[in-house]
Design a protein around this motif. Structure first.
Motif, short mmCIF file in Angstrom:
data_model
loop_
_atom_site.label_atom_id
_atom_site.label_comp_id
_atom_site.label_asym_id
_atom_site.label_seq_id
_atom_site.Cartn_x
_atom_site.Cartn_y
_atom_site.Cartn_z
N ALA A 1 0.85 -1.12 0.26
CA ALA A 1 0.13 -0.09 0.02
C ALA A 1 0.50 1.02 0.00
CB ALA A 1 -1.04 0.08 1.25
N VAL A 2 2.16 0.73 0.82
CA VAL A 2 2.64 2.42 0.57
C VAL A 2 3.36 2.87 -0.73
CG1 VAL A 2 5.16 3.21 1.17
CG2 VAL A 2 4.02 2.12 3.10
N CYS A 3 3.85 1.69 -1.27
CA CYS A 3 3.35 1.69 -3.30
C CYS A 3 3.38 2.43 -3.36
CB CYS A 3 4.74 0.30 -3.43
SG CYS A 3 5.97 -0.10 -2.97
N MET A 4 1.85 2.17 -3.52
CA MET A 4 0.05 2.52 -3.71
C MET A 4 0.82 3.85 -3.86
SD MET A 4 -0.21 0.03 -6.08
CE MET A 4 -1.47 0.35 -6.71
N ASN A 5 0.44 4.20 -2.36
CA ASN A 5 0.23 5.71 -2.26
C ASN A 5 1.77 6.85 -2.66
OD1 ASN A 5 -2.06 4.69 -0.57
ND2 ASN A 5 -0.73 4.93 1.60
N PHE B 1 6.28 11.75 -5.47
CA PHE B 1 7.11 10.30 -6.26
C PHE B 1 6.49 10.09 -7.41
CE2 PHE B 1 6.79 10.38 -1.36
CZ PHE B 1 7.42 9.40 -1.34
N PRO B 2 7.31 9.18 -8.53
CA PRO B 2 7.34 8.76 -9.37
C PRO B 2 5.93 8.84 -9.07
CG PRO B 2 9.17 8.10 -8.80
CD PRO B 2 8.98 8.70 -7.54
N ASN B 3 5.34 8.76 -11.27
CA ASN B 3 3.74 8.53 -11.07
C ASN B 3 3.70 7.25 -11.36
OD1 ASN B 3 4.56 9.07 -13.85
ND2 ASN B 3 3.21 10.65 -14.07
N THR B 4 4.52 6.12 -11.47
CA THR B 4 4.14 4.60 -11.76
C THR B 4 5.04 3.94 -10.66
OG1 THR B 4 6.44 4.26 -13.32
CG2 THR B 4 4.35 5.04 -14.57
N LEU B 5 4.53 2.94 -10.87
CA LEU B 5 4.79 1.74 -10.10
C LEU B 5 6.19 1.27 -10.35
CD1 LEU B 5 3.61 0.09 -7.25
CD2 LEU B 5 3.15 -1.44 -8.82
N SER B 6 6.54 0.90 -10.73
CA SER B 6 7.92 0.41 -11.67
C SER B 6 8.73 1.55 -11.24
CB SER B 6 8.15 0.15 -12.70
OG SER B 6 7.46 1.20 -14.11
N GLY B 7 8.38 3.17 -11.25
CA GLY B 7 9.36 3.88 -11.14
C GLY B 7 9.33 4.27 -9.28
#
Length: 230
Positions: free
Chosen positions: A142-146, A153-159
């Motif tokens: 969830a931290v990654c998604m937030n 932060f970057p606007n993609t999950l991989s970013g």
């Protein structure tokens, strides 16, 4: 006889032109299935590569859309750190890890993109929190998604995941381990919106943290060994 020749010759010419056109279309399609950027390439895809690598700390040169020596070295650095073939070529696997859509993936369904994010997030969760409770693993996801939603932060999950220095699992290579079914399910729950971290964009282990700044962040919840904060 002469009339027949006048009819047959144009038909042969049209037939040859038609075969040539069909051959060209087949050749073009077969050679544009995968996007490929390498040393000497120019264009929008190179600009995307440079932008992402610069944001993540792999690239320090100008974002000029020219695949020169600095870009080549930055791509190799990214590949080496993320368990990819270190050839300096931004082929399909490298572009996928960067979150850049290729010509073929651009036509893929939304489920393909979802599965790609699911696999990446599961690897991050497994590398960062496989010893935590199930809720604690979802919270890390969830931290990654937030972070993806945050303008900081970057606007993609991989970013987010490959941002330089963001996660220990990326730095020490555990991101490349094969996740178990629990990590995959936790990733799925995080992607689908469950947020046990209560909006956190950071987490740390109070027993091992040496960064004084992280202690100043407002805490949202503690789950297992991790303290989550904003």
């Amino acid at each position: 006889m002469l009339r027949n020749k006048k009819i047959i010759i144009p038909m042969i010419i049209l037939l040859v032109l038609g075969i040539t056109l069909i051959g060209y279309i087949i050749y073009r399609n077969n050679n544009t299935i995968e996007t490929l950027s390498k040393y000497g390439s120019r264009g929008n895809e190179v600009t995307q590569i440079q932008t992402k690598l610069k944001r993540w700390g792999y690239y320090t040169g100008n974002v000029d859309g020219i695949y020169g020596t600095q870009t080549l070295n930055a791509v190799k650095y990214f590949q080496r750190k993320n368990g990819l073939t270190v050839d300096g070529i931004a082929g399909p696997a490298t572009l996928k890890a960067m979150g850049i859509m290729t010509s073929s993936s651009g036509s893929s369904s939304g489920s393909s993109s979802y599965n790609s994010n699911l696999n990446l997030l599961a690897r991050l969760i497994y590398g960062e929190a496989r010893g935590e409770s199930y809720t604690g693993q979802v919270a890390v996801g969830a931290v990654c998604m937030n972070r993806v939603k945050s303008s900081s932060f970057p606007n993609t999950l991989s970013g987010v995941i490959y941002q330089s220095g963001a996660f220990d699992a990326v730095r020490d290579g555990q991101i490349n381990l094969t996740p178990n079914s629990t990590a995959r399910k936790a990733a799925q729950d995080a992607l689908n919106g469950w947020d046990p971290s209560y909006g956190a964009i950071y987490y740390f282990n109070p027993s091992t943290a040496t960064n004084k700044w992280i202690w100043s962040r407002p805490m949202t919840v503690t789950i297992g060994k991790h303290r989550f904060c904003k």
